[in-house]
Enzyme design. Structure first.
Site, short mmCIF file in Angstrom:
data_model
loop_
_atom_site.label_atom_id
_atom_site.label_comp_id
_atom_site.label_asym_id
_atom_site.label_seq_id
_atom_site.Cartn_x
_atom_site.Cartn_y
_atom_site.Cartn_z
N LYS A 1 0.83 -1.21 0.00
CA LYS A 1 0.00 0.00 0.00
C LYS A 1 0.86 1.26 0.00
CE LYS A 1 -3.54 2.78 0.68
NZ LYS A 1 -4.56 3.08 -0.32
N LYS B 1 0.44 12.55 5.72
CA LYS B 1 0.50 11.45 6.69
C LYS B 1 1.09 10.21 6.03
CE LYS B 1 -2.58 8.53 7.08
NZ LYS B 1 -2.83 7.11 6.64
#
Length: 290
Positions: A171, A240
């Protein structure tokens, strides 16, 4: 199958709805109870009082949360998922988190008698709604098999990618490419505009070119008509993720200069007061707010 779902944000609410549509017995929990109750009424689901209570009545419990802190909060504590585990239960985290966080959760779930799968997704909210998210499932093989019918209710293909942490790793790797593409599109579009090519025409050339990745195609309106579409992924959420990506790069000795450059630009966009805007607004920021 009895399925619990935690995290009913932009993506999570669509994913949970597809689990219910597939015929599974769905229960939900969300930090904002009113949101859980409203969505449960729409989906024919029940609402649990705590993540632990949700887990106690579920065969598989799925989490789709914003960051590592939210995952830790939902899994830990007296009312957390781990507290509700029993042998045979499977937890599935589909959030984008640090690889170390994913491995830690898997270890703690295993110690409590359950089994954990990290299964993050790649795709937009449109893909979530259409059940076409690409899902990367990693962990104990038996746990992945147990979770597969639930995962298949939310997306396709469901790729089995290895041991715990492999899904989280992939991911981050994929997101690093998406952020690089976002920056490349921004710069290419400004180069075309500043050279006298009309914005929409330039983007039409992009989406019909060899560089036309799916994310280039489905984010066309964000770049061509900025501010006219709902926010799909904010600048601050991208930052983030970039911190996680570069943290994993540091941990593995991987040089990622392009990602560092993307992070620097995105940080400037956030510092300019656009942290809550769509990450495609990098183009607006770099052209001076137009």
């Amino acid at each position: 199958m009895r399925v619990g779902f935690v995290g009913l944000g932009r993506m999570g609410s669509l994913m949970a709805a597809n689990i219910a549509k597939a015929g599974h017995d769905l229960a939900v929990w969300n930090r904002t109870a009113a949101k859980a109750e409203a969505l449960a009424a729409e989906m024919g689901a029940t609402v649990a009082e705590t993540p632990a209570a949700l887990t106690a009545t579920s065969d598989v419990v799925v989490t789709m949360l914003a960051d590592d802190a939210a995952v830790e909060e939902v899994y830990g504590g007296d009312d957390g998922i781990i507290a509700g585990l029993a042998p045979g239960k499977v937890s599935v985290d589909m959030s984008t988190v640090a690889v170390a966080t994913s491995l830690d959760i898997a270890e703690r779930v295993g110690a409590a008698g359950g089994a954990h799968v990290d299964a993050p997704v790649s795709g937009s909210t449109a893909a979530a709604e259409a059940r076409t998210l690409m899902i990367m499932a990693a962990g104990d093989a038996a746990a992945v098999r147990t979770a597969t019918p639930v995962l298949e209710a939310m997306g396709s293909p469901v790729l089995v990618v290895g041991e715990s942490g492999a899904g989280a790793t992939l991911k981050l790797a994929i997101n690093s490419m998406i952020y690089a593409i976002n920056q490349a599109v921004t710069e290419a579009l400004l180069l075309a505009e500043n050279s006298g090519v009309e914005r929409a025409l330039a983007y039409q050339a992009f989406v019909n070119s060899a560089a036309a990745a799916p994310v280039v195609k489905y984010r066309e309106k964000v770049f061509v008509e900025p501010g006219t579409t709902p926010v799909s992924f904010t600048v601050d959420l991208a930052l983030k993720d970039m911190a996680l990506i570069l943290g994993q790069a540091a941990a593995t000795g991987t040089a990622m200069p392009a990602q560092q450059a993307c992070q620097s630009v995105m940080q400037s966009v956030s510092d300019g007061g656009m942290g809550g805007e769509d990450m495609g607004m990098t183009a607006v920021y770099m052209r001076g707010g137009r």
